[in-house]
Design a protein around this motif. Sequence first.
Motif, short mmCIF file in Angstrom:
data_model
loop_
_atom_site.label_atom_id
_atom_site.label_comp_id
_atom_site.label_asym_id
_atom_site.label_seq_id
_atom_site.Cartn_x
_atom_site.Cartn_y
_atom_site.Cartn_z
N ASN A 277 33.90 16.16 22.79
CA ASN A 277 34.61 15.01 23.37
C ASN A 277 35.76 14.50 22.51
O ASN A 277 36.49 13.61 22.95
N PHE A 278 35.92 15.05 21.30
CA PHE A 278 36.96 14.56 20.40
C PHE A 278 37.67 15.74 19.74
O PHE A 278 37.05 16.76 19.43
N LYS A 311 39.28 13.00 23.70
CA LYS A 311 39.85 13.98 24.63
C LYS A 311 40.05 13.36 26.01
O LYS A 311 39.43 12.35 26.35
N GLU A 312 40.94 13.95 26.77
CA GLU A 312 41.23 13.48 28.11
C GLU A 312 39.95 13.51 28.96
O GLU A 312 39.12 14.43 28.84
N GLY A 313 39.80 12.49 29.79
CA GLY A 313 38.66 12.45 30.70
C GLY A 313 37.38 11.90 30.12
O GLY A 313 36.35 11.87 30.80
N THR A 314 37.43 11.43 28.88
CA THR A 314 36.20 10.91 28.26
C THR A 314 36.00 9.42 28.51
O THR A 314 34.97 8.87 28.14
N PRO A 320 38.22 -2.08 31.89
CA PRO A 320 38.44 -2.79 30.61
C PRO A 320 37.31 -2.65 29.61
O PRO A 320 37.52 -2.82 28.41
N ILE A 321 36.09 -2.33 30.07
CA ILE A 321 34.99 -2.11 29.14
C ILE A 321 34.96 -0.67 28.67
O ILE A 321 34.84 -0.39 27.47
N GLU A 322 35.10 0.27 29.61
CA GLU A 322 35.02 1.69 29.24
C GLU A 322 36.15 2.13 28.31
O GLU A 322 35.97 3.05 27.51
N ARG A 323 37.30 1.46 28.40
CA ARG A 323 38.43 1.89 27.56
C ARG A 323 38.37 1.30 26.15
O ARG A 323 39.20 1.64 25.30
N LEU A 324 37.40 0.43 25.88
CA LEU A 324 37.22 -0.08 24.53
C LEU A 324 36.78 1.05 23.61
O LEU A 324 35.93 1.86 23.98
N ASP A 325 37.29 1.07 22.40
CA ASP A 325 36.91 2.13 21.47
C ASP A 325 35.42 2.09 21.12
O ASP A 325 34.79 3.13 20.90
N VAL A 326 34.84 0.88 21.05
CA VAL A 326 33.40 0.80 20.78
C VAL A 326 32.62 1.45 21.91
O VAL A 326 31.56 2.08 21.68
N SER A 327 33.11 1.33 23.15
CA SER A 327 32.44 1.96 24.30
C SER A 327 32.62 3.47 24.27
O SER A 327 31.68 4.24 24.55
N ILE A 328 33.84 3.91 23.95
CA ILE A 328 34.12 5.35 23.90
C ILE A 328 33.25 6.02 22.85
O ILE A 328 32.66 7.09 23.09
N GLN A 330 30.37 4.97 21.64
CA GLN A 330 28.96 4.92 22.05
C GLN A 330 28.66 5.97 23.13
O GLN A 330 27.69 6.72 23.04
N LYS A 331 29.52 6.02 24.15
CA LYS A 331 29.28 6.90 25.30
C LYS A 331 29.43 8.38 24.96
O LYS A 331 28.68 9.22 25.47
N ASN A 332 30.35 8.71 24.07
CA ASN A 332 30.70 10.11 23.84
C ASN A 332 30.22 10.70 22.52
O ASN A 332 30.36 11.91 22.30
N LEU A 333 29.63 9.83 21.65
CA LEU A 333 29.20 10.36 20.36
C LEU A 333 27.88 9.74 19.89
O LEU A 333 26.90 10.45 19.67
#
Length: 414
Positions: A277-278, A311-314, A320-328, A330-333
């Motif tokens: 994902n990164f 990465k694109e599509g992650t 506004p919540i999903e685009r937060l870096d803390v959310s990214i 958590q969700k992807n790593l």
Amino acid sequence: MATIRAFKAVRPTKELSHMVAALPYDVMNSEEAREMVKDNPYSFLHVDRAEVNLPHSVNIYDESVYKKAREILHNMIEKSVFIEDKKPCLYVYRQTMNGRSQTGLVACVSIDDYINNRVKKHEHTRPDKEQDRINHVNYCDANTGPIFLTYREEHNISEIIDEWTERQPVYNFVAEDGIGHTAWVIDDKNVVDRLTALFKKVQYLYIADGHHRAASAARVGLLRREEKPNYTGEEEFNFFLSVIFPDSHLRIMDYNRVVKDLNGLKLEKFLEKVEENFYIFPRSNNEPYRPEAKHTFGLYVEGKWYKLESKEGTFDEENPIERLDVSILQKNLLYPVLGIEDERTDKRIGFVGGIRGLKELEKRANNDMKVAFSLYPTTVEDIMDIADIGEVMPPKSTWFEPKLRSGLFIHKLT
């Protein structure tokens, strides 16, 4: 429309202000508070963390702690450590850290605005923490710690406040941590009325920091209303103490993560899973990486630094919540790779405020933890966007600096 109100502040004398002013009660534990007050009988922590005046064996939520807080506050008033202004005023409070200043208006805000969501929230609160401050406010019969609010800046308000700060301040000192504190009293009724009217044009106020203090202040107000069913709405318990800053003045620092282990993975396999994902970029000369833009992250593991790019599509940039870096992260790593399902409850994860620097991340990862992540700071606009849709931020998303000092302004409820 935001309702603000002038009040008769109980505040320290100029000579003692630098000794009274204390960090907020919730940024240290009991032992740290005891250390902070041991050579300072005037520290407001004697009120805000009143267990420091009692034996270590006393539970910090015991009724005796709240009684001691009331006793000490009243004693400090009787001994003229504090004075009370003779008429309702507004106040200006400026903090300066590393050459950068933020200037806010000290005022009381309506509990009805809080209840009706004109004061917007972005965090959940915990009942036990709320109850602690409810007890503290009730026993002291005062708001002792201000709520840190912000709003989308209005030029006319800023202009008035800027003009007022050209006058002689009532307080002007540098605290032991190097942060400057300056305050002015707005005692001109015409100016007070103008500012009050201008805030009626502000659509919303937003809690930046102090959700538990705000929730408990509103709850105390409602309890007082139950006790006095013939209340008019003008009583002081219908309002709570706040410092209100324009959004352009605020700085949010990064709130970083450390994790205790690699979830049973060897380093090579861990990095392989992260790469799903990164994009991973090893740091030349192993330089620590402080993210310079959203959706980039620093990774420190087994003595080496890496830069990560989403990465694109992650994530969904429109959410506004999903685009937060803390959310990214958590969700992807954190969840799929390290097995951190809930950041609020998982004992394997820790959080490090950006004020402590990247060296603290290295130290933790090399000692009691295994891997560290540095993040780009959440923005004030992020907070407002999420609060506007009635949602809450993920845990440990924001770290505000500098912290508001307690004890400079107290709002009595009766």
